[in-house]
Design an enzyme around this catalytic site. Structure first.
Site, short mmCIF file in Angstrom:
data_model
loop_
_atom_site.label_atom_id
_atom_site.label_comp_id
_atom_site.label_asym_id
_atom_site.label_seq_id
_atom_site.Cartn_x
_atom_site.Cartn_y
_atom_site.Cartn_z
N ASN A 165 107.84 63.89 64.61
CA ASN A 165 108.44 63.34 64.32
C ASN A 165 108.85 64.02 62.53
O ASN A 165 107.35 62.79 62.37
CB ASN A 165 108.54 61.32 64.51
CG ASN A 165 109.89 61.16 63.72
OD1 ASN A 165 110.75 61.14 63.28
ND2 ASN A 165 108.65 59.46 64.00
N LYS A 179 110.75 61.92 60.26
CA LYS A 179 111.18 60.74 59.36
C LYS A 179 111.46 61.21 58.35
O LYS A 179 112.89 62.12 58.09
CB LYS A 179 110.00 60.12 58.90
CG LYS A 179 108.88 59.84 60.21
CD LYS A 179 107.33 58.55 59.99
CE LYS A 179 107.01 59.00 60.70
NZ LYS A 179 106.09 57.61 61.49
N HIS A 192 112.88 53.86 67.62
CA HIS A 192 111.75 53.86 67.44
C HIS A 192 110.79 52.61 66.12
O HIS A 192 111.84 52.15 65.83
CB HIS A 192 111.52 54.89 65.69
CG HIS A 192 109.56 55.93 65.84
ND1 HIS A 192 109.77 54.78 64.08
CD2 HIS A 192 109.31 56.34 65.33
CE1 HIS A 192 108.17 55.38 63.89
NE2 HIS A 192 107.86 56.40 64.83
N GLU A 197 109.71 51.70 63.66
CA GLU A 197 110.40 51.56 61.75
C GLU A 197 112.40 51.79 62.07
O GLU A 197 112.20 50.65 61.45
CB GLU A 197 111.05 53.06 61.42
CG GLU A 197 108.71 53.50 60.66
CD GLU A 197 108.60 54.63 60.67
OE1 GLU A 197 109.08 55.51 60.85
OE2 GLU A 197 107.19 55.50 60.88
N GLU A 240 104.12 53.85 71.76
CA GLU A 240 103.27 53.99 69.89
C GLU A 240 103.30 52.72 69.62
O GLU A 240 104.10 51.85 69.50
CB GLU A 240 104.39 54.61 69.45
CG GLU A 240 105.08 55.99 69.70
CD GLU A 240 105.63 56.25 68.66
OE1 GLU A 240 105.15 57.76 68.45
OE2 GLU A 240 106.45 56.25 67.55
N GLY A 278 101.11 55.36 61.80
CA GLY A 278 100.79 56.02 60.13
C GLY A 278 99.97 55.51 59.60
O GLY A 278 100.00 55.43 58.19
N SER A 301 98.82 58.56 64.84
CA SER A 301 98.04 58.52 64.31
C SER A 301 97.32 59.89 65.10
O SER A 301 96.17 60.13 64.84
CB SER A 301 97.12 57.72 63.76
OG SER A 301 97.64 56.99 62.83
C1 PEP Z 1 105.66 57.86 64.35
O1 PEP Z 1 106.07 58.85 63.71
O2 PEP Z 1 106.30 57.90 65.22
C2 PEP Z 1 104.12 58.49 64.34
C3 PEP Z 1 103.30 58.70 65.83
O3 PEP Z 1 103.39 58.43 63.17
P1 PEP Z 1 102.02 58.60 63.03
O4 PEP Z 1 101.53 60.25 63.72
O5 PEP Z 1 101.92 59.15 61.35
O6 PEP Z 1 100.74 57.47 63.41
#
Ligand code: PEP
Length: 252
Positions: A9, A11, A96, A98, A168, A174, A214
């Protein structure tokens, strides 16, 4: 065992030309098809260039980061499922955290996006996960179960065959602070049993459940060692071709 699914992803990162450079670089690093479905989800503006750079029959599929539930109409700024299909998108990330946090997305609309994706031949990747406050209050399972019930409402066993669910935890996205593989595996198991309760055991055994938060080249093997987890949704570590290639090589 469902075939593993690994999704990058991006973003709001990479212009169209940067997406092309990424794909060329990744192709140099991973020359054979991995034993997994690999997806990159660039911003809308880079989808067409990415599709062209991937070429026909690539081992990498294209995904979008969001979709509107209507086919067309007066929805300024939105993009519909047929628009994504015409660009050869096969997957779309829906709900998601975000989007839930910064753009006020609610389960009701997320469910409509899941249904619209399926109707137009896109495989939705439904994201669920608890906030830090929910976790600290001991409400992880109830928060995730509520998101699942909302996002998957009205879906059939047949629908679920094309759906993936990404667990998640919001506090792990992040932040460099991932869930432990045991915790992630336990939640994946809980998600599967919720799908069995809400839809059917057949739907539960086929649905792909990913972990996101992460994930990187160093910890991917620990998550994939958990039999309950069928793949990963990767944010930050999917932006650099070297890092993403190291993750993909887990399935070589
Ligand atoms: C995500 O954007 O869904 C995500 C898991 O980001 P990251 O791997 O940076 O934590």
């Amino acid at each position: 065992m469902p075939r593993p699914l690994i999704v990058g992803n991006w973003k709001m990162n990479k212009t169209a030309s940067e997406a092309v450079a990424f794909i060329r670089d990744l192709y140099e690093r991973v020359s054979a098809s991995p034993h997994a479905d690999v997806v990159i989800a660039p911003p809308f503006t880079a989808l067409e260039s990415a599709r062209n750079a991937l070429g026909p029959s690539s081992w990498i599929s294209l995904g979008a980061q969001d979709v509107h539930w209507e086919t067309y109409g007066a929805f300024t700024g939105e993009v519909s499922a047929p628009m994504l299909r015409e660009l050869d998108c096969r997957y779309v990330i829906v709900g998601h955290s975000e989007r839930r946090t910064f753009f006020g997305e609610r389960d009701e609309n997320i469910q409509k996006k899941v249904l619209a994706s399926l109707r137009h031949g896109l495989s939705p990747i439904l994201c669920v996960g608890e906030s830090l406050a929910e976790r600290e209050a001991g409400r992880t399972e109830s928060a995730v179960t509520a998101q699942l019930s909302g996002g998957l409402a009205g879906l059939t066993t047949q629908d679920l065959a094309a759906v993936a669910i990404a667990y998640e935890p919001i506090w792990a996205i992040g932040t460099g602070r991932n869930a432990t593989p045991d915790d992630a595996g336990g939640m994946a198991e809980k998600i599967r049993s919720t799908v069995a309760d809400r839809i059917s055991s057949e739907a539960a055994s086929g649905v792909r459940i990913l972990y996101g938060g992460s994930v990187n080249a160093a910890n991917i093997k620990d998550f994939m060692a958990k039999s309950e987890i069928d793949g990963a949704l990767v944010g930050g570590a999917s932006l650099d071709p070297d890092n993403f290639a190291s993750i993909v090589r887990y399935w070589m």
